[in-house]
Design a protein around this motif. Sequence first.
Motif, short mmCIF file in Angstrom:
data_model
loop_
_atom_site.label_atom_id
_atom_site.label_comp_id
_atom_site.label_asym_id
_atom_site.label_seq_id
_atom_site.Cartn_x
_atom_site.Cartn_y
_atom_site.Cartn_z
N GLU A 256 -15.26 20.23 12.19
CA GLU A 256 -14.08 20.21 13.06
C GLU A 256 -13.70 18.77 13.42
N GLN A 257 -14.72 17.93 13.67
CA GLN A 257 -14.45 16.53 13.97
C GLN A 257 -13.82 15.83 12.77
N GLY A 258 -14.35 16.11 11.59
CA GLY A 258 -13.79 15.51 10.39
C GLY A 258 -12.36 15.95 10.14
N THR A 259 -12.06 17.20 10.42
CA THR A 259 -10.71 17.71 10.26
C THR A 259 -9.75 16.98 11.20
N LYS A 260 -10.18 16.79 12.45
CA LYS A 260 -9.36 16.05 13.42
C LYS A 260 -9.15 14.61 12.97
N ASN A 261 -10.15 14.05 12.29
CA ASN A 261 -10.07 12.66 11.85
C ASN A 261 -9.34 12.50 10.51
N VAL B 174 -23.90 3.09 1.45
CA VAL B 174 -23.15 4.35 1.39
C VAL B 174 -21.69 4.09 1.77
N ILE B 175 -20.79 4.67 1.01
CA ILE B 175 -19.37 4.70 1.38
C ILE B 175 -19.16 5.97 2.19
N HIS B 176 -18.97 5.82 3.49
CA HIS B 176 -18.87 6.97 4.38
C HIS B 176 -17.46 7.55 4.39
N ALA B 177 -17.37 8.80 4.82
CA ALA B 177 -16.08 9.51 4.84
C ALA B 177 -15.40 9.44 6.19
N GLY B 178 -16.18 9.45 7.30
CA GLY B 178 -15.58 9.28 8.63
C GLY B 178 -15.53 10.51 9.49
N MET B 179 -16.42 11.47 9.25
CA MET B 179 -16.34 12.73 10.00
C MET B 179 -17.15 12.74 11.30
N TYR B 180 -17.95 11.71 11.55
CA TYR B 180 -18.85 11.76 12.70
C TYR B 180 -18.24 11.21 13.99
N TYR B 181 -17.21 10.39 13.91
CA TYR B 181 -16.82 9.55 15.05
C TYR B 181 -15.70 10.18 15.86
N PRO B 182 -15.64 9.88 17.16
CA PRO B 182 -14.59 10.46 18.02
C PRO B 182 -13.19 10.16 17.50
N THR B 183 -12.34 11.16 17.52
CA THR B 183 -10.97 11.01 17.03
C THR B 183 -10.25 9.92 17.81
N GLY B 184 -9.55 9.06 17.08
CA GLY B 184 -8.81 7.98 17.71
C GLY B 184 -9.61 6.71 17.89
N VAL C 280 -11.92 6.12 7.81
CA VAL C 280 -11.11 6.96 6.94
C VAL C 280 -10.17 6.10 6.10
N GLU C 281 -9.51 5.13 6.74
CA GLU C 281 -8.62 4.23 6.00
C GLU C 281 -9.42 3.36 5.03
N GLY C 282 -10.56 2.86 5.51
CA GLY C 282 -11.36 1.96 4.69
C GLY C 282 -11.97 2.63 3.49
N ASN C 283 -12.30 3.90 3.60
CA ASN C 283 -12.86 4.65 2.47
C ASN C 283 -11.92 4.58 1.27
N LYS C 284 -10.65 4.87 1.49
CA LYS C 284 -9.68 4.83 0.39
C LYS C 284 -9.46 3.40 -0.09
N LEU C 285 -9.32 2.46 0.85
CA LEU C 285 -9.10 1.07 0.46
C LEU C 285 -10.27 0.55 -0.39
N LEU C 286 -11.48 0.95 -0.01
CA LEU C 286 -12.66 0.43 -0.72
C LEU C 286 -12.75 1.00 -2.13
N TYR C 287 -12.51 2.30 -2.29
CA TYR C 287 -12.51 2.88 -3.64
C TYR C 287 -11.44 2.22 -4.51
N ASP C 288 -10.25 2.00 -3.95
CA ASP C 288 -9.18 1.34 -4.71
C ASP C 288 -9.58 -0.07 -5.10
N PHE C 289 -10.20 -0.80 -4.15
CA PHE C 289 -10.63 -2.17 -4.41
C PHE C 289 -11.70 -2.19 -5.51
N CYS C 290 -12.65 -1.28 -5.42
CA CYS C 290 -13.72 -1.23 -6.42
C CYS C 290 -13.17 -0.94 -7.81
N ASN C 291 -12.23 -0.02 -7.89
CA ASN C 291 -11.64 0.31 -9.19
C ASN C 291 -10.85 -0.86 -9.76
#
Length: 375
Positions: free
Chosen positions: A109-114, A51-61, A69-80
């Motif tokens: 709310e956690q995902g929004t903070k992240n 699974v390519i996760h989005a990053g909403m579960y983990y403590p901010t910071g 969150v950064e890796g999600n975008k990098l991974l989609y770009d790399f795959c494409n």
Amino acid sequence: MDKVDIIIVGAGVIGLAVAEAVSRTYPDKDIILLEKHEKFGQETSSRNSEVIHAGMYYPTGSLKARLCVEGNKLLYDFCNENKVPHQRIGKIIITRNADEEAAVKDIYEQGTKNNVPGLRYLTQAEVNEMEPHVLATGALYSETTGIIDTHTLMAKLESLAKENGVMFAYKHEVKKAEKSADGYAVYFTNSSGEDDALETTYIFNCAGLYSDFIPEQLGIAVDQEGYRIYPVKGEYFSVCGGKSKLTSHLIYPPPLKDLKGLGTHTTKSLDGMAKLGPSAFYVDRKDDYDVEPDHLEEFYQAAHSFLPFIEREDLQPDMAGIRAKNQAPGAPWADFIICNELAKGLPGLINLVGIESPGVTACLSIAKYAVSLMK
């Protein structure tokens, strides 16, 4: 003793990503990757939900939040860019009662903070429209969650690293590491079973389930520093026949309160088949990948509560994976450890410890961050 500039230990997805990143960043360095197995990705990296996760579960910071969150975008770009098979199919975190509605609100709310993009609430009617066979009162939808062919990802990272001059030494098992006058001496058995050694300035410790070994060898108090690995096993059961096709997204209940895992959920493979899992329980062995058939009832009960079409006979044992968790049983949540151990008197030792989920998602951002620590 022969010397190289950089030794990477471990050819899981993290070691491969580090090999690609460091060889691209420092093309003039002599780099060798040591892996005890005969090819890459033979442990955790080939036994996960892909699974390519989005990053909403983990403590901010936290590193897990930021690098996911950064890796999600990098991974989609790399795959494409590199034609790695993947699908941005989206994830639905369902609610079935008031307690789960409160839990999902907290996740939003956690995902929004992240700074997780693409999160929105779904009404019961919207869930029914998207997933007519799922039982839910509402949901949180994550549009940037997806699935990936991890093997092809790892093969591409290996290929790029080799193009950049990285030497891959498979069937080379590290046995000991010592501080030396100019860096580190790394002792290993080679592919012929003979003892050998190399001296190096930098070590990237990407040893996954065994990533506490090198720090302990070099005098770090792994229990005191939180570097001890506590293996957590996760089993999967496949959904047989046509019922695999009755869902089209990843379907999750709210996660377990201790974040030991995300609860038994449905994942999809790129061919459209579905499986349930993973479970999450601490184990002593790091190499037991058997799925216990007696656990079928536990999976059935968990799934039937939101997938009422599932019957016991629809489930079959599938696979198991073991994650490298640095959170002891009953201990507080633990973040990734990615650290140049300069403060411990070990400059150039870059430890990557406790790299579990979302490790695949974050592999490129983890590698980028780890390589930046060389400075």
